[in-house]
Design a protein around this motif. Structure first.
Motif, mmCIF file in Angstrom:
data_model
loop_
_atom_site.group_PDB
_atom_site.id
_atom_site.type_symbol
_atom_site.label_atom_id
_atom_site.label_comp_id
_atom_site.label_asym_id
_atom_site.label_seq_id
_atom_site.Cartn_x
_atom_site.Cartn_y
_atom_site.Cartn_z
ATOM 1 N N ARG A 267 -3.201 -5.929 -7.278
ATOM 2 C CA ARG A 267 -3.999 -5.006 -8.105
ATOM 3 C C ARG A 267 -3.582 -5.126 -9.574
ATOM 4 N NH1 ARG A 267 -2.625 -1.346 -3.755
ATOM 5 N NH2 ARG A 267 -4.376 -1.159 -2.284
ATOM 6 N N GLU B 94 7.573 -3.388 4.493
ATOM 7 C CA GLU B 94 6.506 -2.490 4.058
ATOM 8 C C GLU B 94 5.622 -3.235 3.048
ATOM 9 O OE1 GLU B 94 8.234 1.047 2.532
ATOM 10 O OE2 GLU B 94 9.164 1.641 4.434
ATOM 11 N N PRO B 95 4.752 -4.115 3.527
ATOM 12 C CA PRO B 95 3.924 -4.924 2.610
ATOM 13 C C PRO B 95 2.978 -4.058 1.793
ATOM 14 C CG PRO B 95 3.171 -5.180 4.877
ATOM 15 C CD PRO B 95 4.457 -4.410 4.945
ATOM 16 N N THR B 96 2.727 -4.513 0.575
ATOM 17 C CA THR B 96 1.848 -3.784 -0.337
ATOM 18 C C THR B 96 0.962 -4.757 -1.100
ATOM 19 O OG1 THR B 96 1.804 -2.299 -2.254
ATOM 20 C CG2 THR B 96 3.620 -3.849 -2.120
ATOM 21 N N LEU B 97 -0.206 -4.271 -1.517
ATOM 22 C CA LEU B 97 -1.138 -5.064 -2.322
ATOM 23 C C LEU B 97 -1.101 -4.664 -3.795
ATOM 24 C CD1 LEU B 97 -4.254 -5.150 0.052
ATOM 25 C CD2 LEU B 97 -2.589 -6.968 -0.337
ATOM 26 N N ASP B 98 -0.115 -3.851 -4.167
ATOM 27 C CA ASP B 98 -0.036 -3.382 -5.560
ATOM 28 C C ASP B 98 0.136 -4.536 -6.537
ATOM 29 O OD1 ASP B 98 -0.351 -0.810 -4.711
ATOM 30 O OD2 ASP B 98 1.792 -0.317 -4.733
ATOM 31 N N ASN B 99 0.869 -5.569 -6.132
ATOM 32 C CA ASN B 99 1.069 -6.711 -7.039
ATOM 33 C C ASN B 99 -0.258 -7.398 -7.365
ATOM 34 O OD1 ASN B 99 3.911 -6.417 -7.088
ATOM 35 N ND2 ASN B 99 4.082 -7.497 -5.142
ATOM 36 N N PHE C 88 3.992 -9.657 -1.597
ATOM 37 C CA PHE C 88 3.682 -8.403 -0.900
ATOM 38 C C PHE C 88 4.858 -7.423 -0.922
ATOM 39 C CE2 PHE C 88 0.973 -11.662 0.932
ATOM 40 C CZ PHE C 88 -0.267 -11.055 0.901
ATOM 41 N N LYS C 89 5.820 -7.669 -1.815
ATOM 42 C CA LYS C 89 6.979 -6.780 -1.932
ATOM 43 C C LYS C 89 6.903 -5.988 -3.226
ATOM 44 C CE LYS C 89 10.070 -10.012 0.469
ATOM 45 N NZ LYS C 89 11.268 -10.887 0.318
ATOM 46 N N VAL C 90 7.400 -4.759 -3.196
ATOM 47 C CA VAL C 90 7.518 -3.978 -4.422
ATOM 48 C C VAL C 90 8.686 -4.522 -5.235
ATOM 49 C CG1 VAL C 90 6.469 -1.925 -3.429
ATOM 50 C CG2 VAL C 90 8.947 -2.275 -3.237
#
Length: 295
Positions: free
Chosen positions: A80, A73-78, A56-58
């Motif tokens: 995707r 700042e968790p993200t779901l880009d990984n 969940f990290k950039v």
């Protein structure tokens, strides 16, 4: 009389003091052992925690020094980016191959182990020695003849090429043979006297008795097949036949490594192994206990 009573009471007090001291020492030892177990558990769990949080990290946060222990700042880009690739197909291939190997190894190893443990025939000990010796051979030694055989059969880049060579796993035969030796011979003789056929004897009596060993073997086989990167790399050719470890390896670029995407894939890849362990945990612990007190 009073002197005797005093001596008796004094000995009793001394015994109570010794007992309390022993209990205190046991309590301290138990606390120290629990602390050591907790520290060991945290050390083993930490890599999995790091993978899950890293998913969940950039990219710049995943490789930052000092590290960010929890994604602020968790993200779901990984995920995707990960699912832009045929991840479901890779996951299906891994699960199908690992499950097929698990079922095949448990079935073949239980039969072979039972025969080697309970049947008398010429060359039985020699065959068992061959199985034990095969356990010492590294996979790289048999790779060239194995690849040649698979190529002659036309099994390169096929499911049968990935599954069938692992069915006769020597460790599985060794494990099942050791457990089958604990089955009372009188039980087998009684079943035969009652008119039980050999096949029915195996499936109705032997298999249930081998359940703890089968649970342990199922876990070992599934994890070994799921993580068998080397053999799968040699046998597969097309992207559609890749397993999940192979597919994730292709995501690594020539000059950059998307650590967040790889950690997202690794987190997903660990879920089936955790599920299999939870399903067979009871049989696995029974197998370990039986092996510890056997004989």
């Amino acid at each position: 009389m009073s002197a005797y009573t005093e001596v008796r009471h004094g000995g009793k007090r001394e015994g109570i003091a010794v007992e309390r001291r022993k209990r205190r020492e046991l309590s301290v030892g138990k606390i120290a052992a629990n602390i050591l177990l907790v520290i060991s558990a945290l050390l083993f769990i930490f890599p999995f925690y790091w993978i899950v949080t890293g998913a969940f990290k950039v990219q710049n946060v995943a490789v930052a020094i000092p590290p960010e222990w929890f994604p602020l700042e968790p993200t779901l880009d990984n995920f995707r980016v990960l699912f832009n690739n045929p991840v479901w197909k890779w996951g299906f291939n891994s699960f199908f191959v690992a499950t097929s190997e698990m079922i095949g190894v448990c079935l073949v190893a239980s039969m072979a182990g039972y025969v080697l443990a309970k049947k008398q025939f010429p060359g039985r000990k020699f065959i068992f020695i061959l199985f034990v010796s095969a356990m010492a051979l590294p996979k790289q030694v048999i790779l060239v003849p194995l690849f040649t055989m698979l190529a002659d059969f036309g099994w390169i880049d096929t499911y049968q090429g990935l599954i069938l060579p692992a069915i006769g796993w020597p460790f599985g035969v060794f494990l099942m043979k050791q457990f089958a030796q604990t089955i009372p011979g009188e039980l087998i003789e009684a079943a035969k006297i009652d008119g039980c056929s050999e096949l029915r004897l195996f499936y109705r009596i032997i298999m249930p008795l081998l359940k703890p060993a089968l649970g342990a073997l199922a876990i070992f086989t599934f994890i070994n097949a799921w993580n068998d990167y080397f053999s799968q790399l040699i046998i597969t050719r097309s992207t559609s036949m890749m397993t999940l470890p192979l597919g994730l390896a292709t995501l690594q670029g020539e000059y950059t490594t998307p650590y967040g995407v790889l950690m997202a894939g690794a987190a997903l890849a660990s879920l089936p192994m955790i599920l299999i362990f939870l399903l067979f945990q009871k049989a696995f612990t029974q197998g370990i206990t039986m092996g510890a007190v056997k004989g």
